[in-house]
Design a protein around this motif. Structure first.
Motif, PDB file in Angstrom:
ATOM      1  N   UNK A   4       0.815  -1.208   0.000  1.00 23.50           N
ATOM      2  CA  UNK A   4       0.000   0.000   0.000  1.00 23.50           C
ATOM      3  C   UNK A   4       0.850   1.260   0.000  1.00 23.50           C
ATOM      4  N   UNK A   5       2.023   1.177   0.637  1.00 22.96           N
ATOM      5  CA  UNK A   5       2.899   2.341   0.723  1.00 22.96           C
ATOM      6  C   UNK A   5       3.627   2.593  -0.585  1.00 22.96           C
ATOM      7  N   UNK A   6       3.996   1.511  -1.281  1.00 20.17           N
ATOM      8  CA  UNK A   6       4.818   1.614  -2.484  1.00 20.17           C
ATOM      9  C   UNK A   6       3.952   1.875  -3.710  1.00 20.17           C
ATOM     10  N   UNK A   7       3.239   2.944  -3.711  1.00 21.05           N
ATOM     11  CA  UNK A   7       2.476   3.380  -4.874  1.00 21.05           C
ATOM     12  C   UNK A   7       3.047   4.693  -5.352  1.00 21.05           C
ATOM     13  N   UNK A   8       2.791   5.020  -6.622  1.00 21.75           N
ATOM     14  CA  UNK A   8       3.368   6.239  -7.194  1.00 21.75           C
ATOM     15  C   UNK A   8       2.936   7.472  -6.430  1.00 21.75           C
ATOM     16  N   UNK A 190     -14.234 -12.561  -4.086  1.00 21.47           N
ATOM     17  CA  UNK A 190     -13.189 -12.597  -5.112  1.00 21.47           C
ATOM     18  C   UNK A 190     -12.861 -11.210  -5.644  1.00 21.47           C
ATOM     19  N   UNK A 191     -13.318 -10.167  -4.997  1.00 22.30           N
ATOM     20  CA  UNK A 191     -13.014  -8.794  -5.414  1.00 22.30           C
ATOM     21  C   UNK A 191     -11.515  -8.524  -5.310  1.00 22.30           C
ATOM     22  N   UNK A 192     -10.974  -7.820  -6.304  1.00 20.38           N
ATOM     23  CA  UNK A 192      -9.545  -7.493  -6.297  1.00 20.38           C
ATOM     24  C   UNK A 192      -9.195  -6.584  -5.122  1.00 20.38           C
ATOM     25  N   UNK A 193     -10.147  -5.751  -4.686  1.00 15.43           N
ATOM     26  CA  UNK A 193      -9.889  -4.891  -3.533  1.00 15.43           C
ATOM     27  C   UNK A 193      -9.584  -5.715  -2.282  1.00 15.43           C
ATOM     28  N   UNK A 194     -10.260  -6.828  -2.123  1.00 18.13           N
ATOM     29  CA  UNK A 194     -10.023  -7.682  -0.964  1.00 18.13           C
ATOM     30  C   UNK A 194      -8.702  -8.435  -1.087  1.00 18.13           C
ATOM     31  N   UNK A 195      -8.313  -8.744  -2.316  1.00 24.03           N
ATOM     32  CA  UNK A 195      -7.032  -9.436  -2.498  1.00 24.03           C
ATOM     33  C   UNK A 195      -5.843  -8.522  -2.187  1.00 24.03           C
ATOM     34  N   UNK A 196      -6.053  -7.210  -2.198  1.00 26.99           N
ATOM     35  CA  UNK A 196      -4.977  -6.281  -1.865  1.00 26.99           C
ATOM     36  C   UNK A 196      -4.784  -6.121  -0.359  1.00 26.99           C
ATOM     37  N   UNK A 197      -5.724  -6.603   0.429  1.00 27.67           N
ATOM     38  CA  UNK A 197      -5.560  -6.547   1.882  1.00 27.67           C
ATOM     39  C   UNK A 197      -4.460  -7.535   2.279  1.00 27.67           C
ATOM     40  N   UNK A 198      -3.414  -7.091   2.968  1.00 31.37           N
ATOM     41  CA  UNK A 198      -2.278  -7.984   3.256  1.00 31.37           C
ATOM     42  C   UNK A 198      -2.654  -9.111   4.207  1.00 31.37           C
ATOM     43  N   UNK A 199      -2.042 -10.263   3.986  1.00 33.88           N
ATOM     44  CA  UNK A 199      -2.194 -11.410   4.878  1.00 33.88           C
ATOM     45  C   UNK A 199      -0.866 -11.577   5.621  1.00 33.88           C
ATOM     46  N   UNK A 239      -8.631 -15.050   0.052  1.00 37.07           N
ATOM     47  CA  UNK A 239     -10.026 -15.493   0.059  1.00 37.07           C
ATOM     48  C   UNK A 239     -10.420 -16.009   1.433  1.00 37.07           C
ATOM     49  N   UNK A 240      -9.534 -16.789   2.046  1.00 32.06           N
ATOM     50  CA  UNK A 240      -9.820 -17.343   3.371  1.00 32.06           C
ATOM     51  C   UNK A 240     -10.010 -16.217   4.381  1.00 32.06           C
ATOM     52  N   UNK A 241      -9.112 -15.248   4.369  1.00 25.95           N
ATOM     53  CA  UNK A 241      -9.184 -14.157   5.330  1.00 25.95           C
ATOM     54  C   UNK A 241     -10.438 -13.325   5.126  1.00 25.95           C
ATOM     55  N   UNK A 242     -10.748 -12.982   3.868  1.00 24.59           N
ATOM     56  CA  UNK A 242     -11.930 -12.165   3.596  1.00 24.59           C
ATOM     57  C   UNK A 242     -13.204 -12.874   4.019  1.00 24.59           C
ATOM     58  N   UNK A 264      -8.472  -4.539   9.155  1.00 23.39           N
ATOM     59  CA  UNK A 264      -8.838  -5.216   7.916  1.00 23.39           C
ATOM     60  C   UNK A 264     -10.344  -5.509   7.882  1.00 23.39           C
ATOM     61  N   UNK A 265     -10.913  -5.857   9.011  1.00 27.78           N
ATOM     62  CA  UNK A 265     -12.340  -6.134   9.120  1.00 27.78           C
ATOM     63  C   UNK A 265     -13.162  -4.895   8.744  1.00 27.78           C
ATOM     64  N   UNK A 266     -12.761  -3.745   9.233  1.00 28.60           N
ATOM     65  CA  UNK A 266     -13.460  -2.500   8.908  1.00 28.60           C
ATOM     66  C   UNK A 266     -13.298  -2.168   7.418  1.00 28.60           C
ATOM     67  N   UNK A 267     -12.152  -2.465   6.869  1.00 27.26           N
ATOM     68  CA  UNK A 267     -11.935  -2.216   5.443  1.00 27.26           C
ATOM     69  C   UNK A 267     -12.860  -3.095   4.594  1.00 27.26           C
ATOM     70  N   UNK A 268     -13.014  -4.344   4.977  1.00 27.89           N
ATOM     71  CA  UNK A 268     -13.904  -5.262   4.255  1.00 27.89           C
ATOM     72  C   UNK A 268     -15.336  -4.737   4.287  1.00 27.89           C
ATOM     73  N   UNK A 269     -15.800  -4.295   5.450  1.00 27.04           N
ATOM     74  CA  UNK A 269     -17.165  -3.804   5.570  1.00 27.04           C
ATOM     75  C   UNK A 269     -17.344  -2.470   4.851  1.00 27.04           C
TER      76      UNK A 269
END
Length: 615
Positions: A4-8, A190-199, A239-242, A264-269
């Protein structure tokens, strides 16, 4: 966190802050001071000194700084640039008058403003001569270019609804016409936004404990429980975490989450309403040759949305006794749990509608005596019941200037949906104490054929924006009346009635579709809420399409009278009628078989009647 930090955008922001810090540090530590030319101060005199005092002070300073007396170069420079100029300015009558009058020996001075820049940027002839050029290129060219690149990269990654294109592709691919509501969760996560949440590695043990708490919601095969659990954990970690975090919301087990998992839970909601709306669009997007969407997954998406907002388990929607929605509608009320539900069932109150049919006084006595609620608890329940929406549907189908509907006609669906609450409000936020973010109450209107699982028409309906609803209804009614040749007075009266209906809590839903092949169609109008459980409404709409006898085909969007209308007794006051139950019901296969038998018998009877007519 690193991803998340390493973005342009973040890297650019960090570099700009570093550059700002360097400049502030440089300016703060500059030793240069601006010196104002003050001849009296230079000579050590007070303003208004006499000529003799000026000459005496000059001789005294000359002994200290004159080149013949002091060989130091700095003393020589100070004598020439300051002492001599100060003496000349004060001994010359005109210069002294100018100084005393205007504050400067040369007379009135103009006011100038400028931007202070470090010396090394302006020292073009020195070793740093190219720094100014680099600074101009960086600020005027490179910085806007970087901002433009970052903006374009982000805009190409997201849609107008701030959902990633990758998410829409996944939703479109995995959406199936037979997707049961219990399987909608598998597509939603399976949303890409959820896959960006770090595990994280530290998430392993808390997720294991959470799995034990929500395992009953996973519908695992108890006969092969070990294999089922192993299969679950072999999925992608994201997927498991989400899925576990969503189940933590449904079962209200979020209190056991670690601080990292809680973020992460608040981000999902927070992302859930936006993603569920796009998932709904993927369900009702035209898929068939006739431009129809799919009913079953659309209902499943809204059922999942209701459960997430109200924090109610999906398994609670399983049909229980007389209630097709199970215990889910009761669990969204404050102070209700499974033990209270058992007490109510003993008194033959198994549906929310049965509780609502009581008067407020009867309900208070019943809840206090049967469930053991205190007076404040009863007041809490009554307040939520007053907030719940109650809707009605009035729908008609019509074609332009023709009697009946024939094959290929453009049919206009004209529907008024009305919302009422016991507290008298129209626009209101849903009661969702377990959902930590702002959530608006939205509805979806669907015109569907339950036998074919096709959605013929769909539209999102909101009761919160009255101004937009008034403008839309006025425009639709005005176009309809003008198309029918009505007078200006008749049009004005119809528009006024429509505006009054909108202000009274009604919304006009209009849509068009092309009439299908000849036959009778038992359609269903749904008004489904995305926030409340048990507040959905539906009504039947019978459409009879005749064989084409008129010359040509009519195209374009029109609205006139005639065609198919609701028959008496078609509107159902119950939430669901007998031809539909929640997909969590155990009697799905039985109802599917019954529907097939009915459709087969109906088709055979039509064939027999057709053969008799030919004879």
């Amino acid at each position: 966190m690193i991803s998340n930090l390493s973005t342009w955008s973040n890297l650019t922001l960090i570099l700009l802050w570093i550059l700002m810090g360097v400049l502030v540090y440089y300016i703060k530590n500059m030793n240069r001071e601006i010196q104002v030319f003050e001849p009296f101060n230079i000579l050590g005199l007070e303003a208004g000194a006499t000529d003799s005092e000026i000459k005496k002070a000059y001789r005294k300073l000359s002994v200290l700084y004159h080149p013949d007396k002091n060989p130091d170069q700095e003393a020589h420079k100070y004598f020439i640039e300051y002492i001599s100029k100060a003496y000349q300015a004060l001994t010359d009558p005109i210069s002294r008058e100018n100084y005393e009058k205007y504050g400067h020996p040369d007379g009135r001075q103009g006011f100038q403003m400028g931007i202070a820049l470090p010396t090394f940027l302006l020292n073009i002839d020195g070793a740093s001569g190219g720094i100014l050029l680099l600074w101009i290129v960086g600020v005027c060219i490179l910085l806007p270019l970087i901002v433009a690149v970052v903006y374009l990269s982000r805009s190409s990654k997201y849609t107008g609804n701030y959902v990633m294109h990758q998410t829409l592709s996944a939703y479109y691919y995995f959406m199936k016409p037979s997707l049961a509501p219990s399987k909608v969760m598998d597509v939603f996560i399976k949303a890409a936004e959820y896959m960006e949440i770090p595990v994280r590695r530290s998430d392993g043990e808390p997720l294991q404990r959470l799995f034990v708490q929500v395992r009953s919601e996973l519908n695992l095969d108890l006969k092969n429980i070990k294999q089922e659990q192993a299969k679950f954990w072999k999925q992608h970690p994201g997927l498991v975490k989400t899925q576990l975090l969503v189940l933590a919301q449904l079962t209200r087990e979020q209190e056991a989450l670690t601080p990292e998992l809680n973020r992460d839970f608040r981000r999902v909601l927070e992302l859930a309403p936006r993603l569920l709306e796009e998932l709904m669009k993927m369900a009702i997007i035209p898929r068939t040759n006739q431009g129809h969407g799919w009913l079953r997954p659309a209902i499943g998406v809204l059922e999942l949305s209701q459960c997430i907002v109200q924090a109610v388990p999906l398994n609670a929607r399983k049909a229980a006794g007389a209630s097709p929605e199970g215990n889910a509608p009761f669990l969204q009320l404050p102070h209700f749990d499974e033990s209270v539900m058992k007490k109510l069932a003993r008194k033959k109150v198994r549906t929310l509608q049965e509780l609502l049919d009581m008067s407020s006084e009867e309900r208070a006595v019943f809840l206090s005596q049967t469930a053991g609620f205190s007076d404040p608890q009863v007041q809490d329940i009554e307040m939520v019941l007053e907030m719940m929406p109650y809707t009605t549907i009035e729908a008609t189908c019509e074609t332009e200037g023709e009697e009946g509907v024939q094959e290929g006609d453009i049919v206009t669906v004209h529907t008024w949906v009305t919302l009422k609450r016991l507290n008298g409000l129209i626009a209101a936020l849903p009661h969702a104490p377990h959902y930590p973010f702002h959530k608006e109450e939205n509805f979806w209107f669907l015109l569907a054929d339950t036998n074919s699982n096709n959605v013929w028409l769909s539209q999102k309906v909101s009761f919160s924006d009255e101004v937009t609803a008034v403008a839309s209804a006025s425009k639709s009614i005005e176009d309809k009346m003008e198309g029918s040749g009505a007078s200006v007075k008749e049009t004005s009266l119809a528009v006024r009635k429509a505006v009054d209906k909108v202000k009274d809590g009604a919304r006009l839903v209009m849509g068009k579709f092309q009439a299908p092949a000849e036959g009778s169609y038992n359609l269903t109008c749904y008004l489904l809420c995305d926030s409340w459980i048990g507040c959905d409404k539906k009504t039947s709409l019978k459409l009879k399409v005749s064989k084409r006898t008129r010359a040509g085909t009519r195209g374009g969007y029109v609205a006139e009278e005639g065609g198919a209308v609701l028959e008496d007794g078609d509107e159902e006051e119950e939430e669901y009628d007998e031809d539909y139950e929640s997909e969590y019901s155990d009697d799905d296969d039985h109802h599917d078989k019954e529907r097939k038998k009915e459709s087969q018998s109906q088709s055979s009877s039509e064939e027999e009647s057709g053969s008799e007519e030919e004879d």
